[in-house]
Design an enzyme around this catalytic site. Sequence first.
Site: not given
Length: 213
Positions: A6, A31, A33, A35, A64, A66, A135, A143, A173-174
Amino acid sequence: MKVAPSILSADFGNLQRDVEEICNAGCDFVHVDVMDGHFVPNLTIGPVVVSAVAACATKPLDIHLMVENNTFFVELFAPLKPEYISFHIEEEKHPHRLIQKIRSLGIKPAIVLNPHTPPESIEFLLKNLDMVLLMSVNPGFGGQSFIDSVIEKASRLNVMRNKINSNCLIEVDGGVNDKNIKLLKDAGVDVVVAGSYVFKNSDRKKAIESLQI
Ligand code: DX5
Ligand code: ZN
């Protein structure tokens, strides 16, 4: 196991360098992200930056979303020809329609489930999907620590997809690292996203390889 670093944890002052580094190090996807500051309490990048990433990435993009307005963002990112676009089931009133739209744009559709959302919620969508993203943290930030109930969720999803002979991939993911990768593999996971574990590692190639089990 395929690995999608990511870029949320990359150095944005040296984004091209970092994207090239993970691609040369043998990652499977990049990946991204996205947002919007509404669906999640954080704001990241839009099409200007993602097109710069697409231009220097030699591996396919895994976007991804969000965001609140999924259709708007699908249309915004479709010209960049990502491999996957995933959207959150919790934020979509008409997921079946959106899956069809993503596919009609030549992109593989994927759905994301937050930590509380059961895999059964997408039972009747599974045969239309190329990937389900589970998720293993609350979306919004890199983190965070791994939420281990995702292991049972992945196992249940694995049974569900085998029952209908689906080729749909399972992605997690995560908080993924070298400590939980074996558990994920054993649960039937095909792709992991890893942000801080890859980018905060002094040897990113070695970090990626340690997850490709
Ligand atoms: C969180 C993002 C993740 C995040 C993962 O909302 O979807 O992709 O960057 O970061 P780590 O691997 O550090 O948990
Ligand atoms: Zn993500």
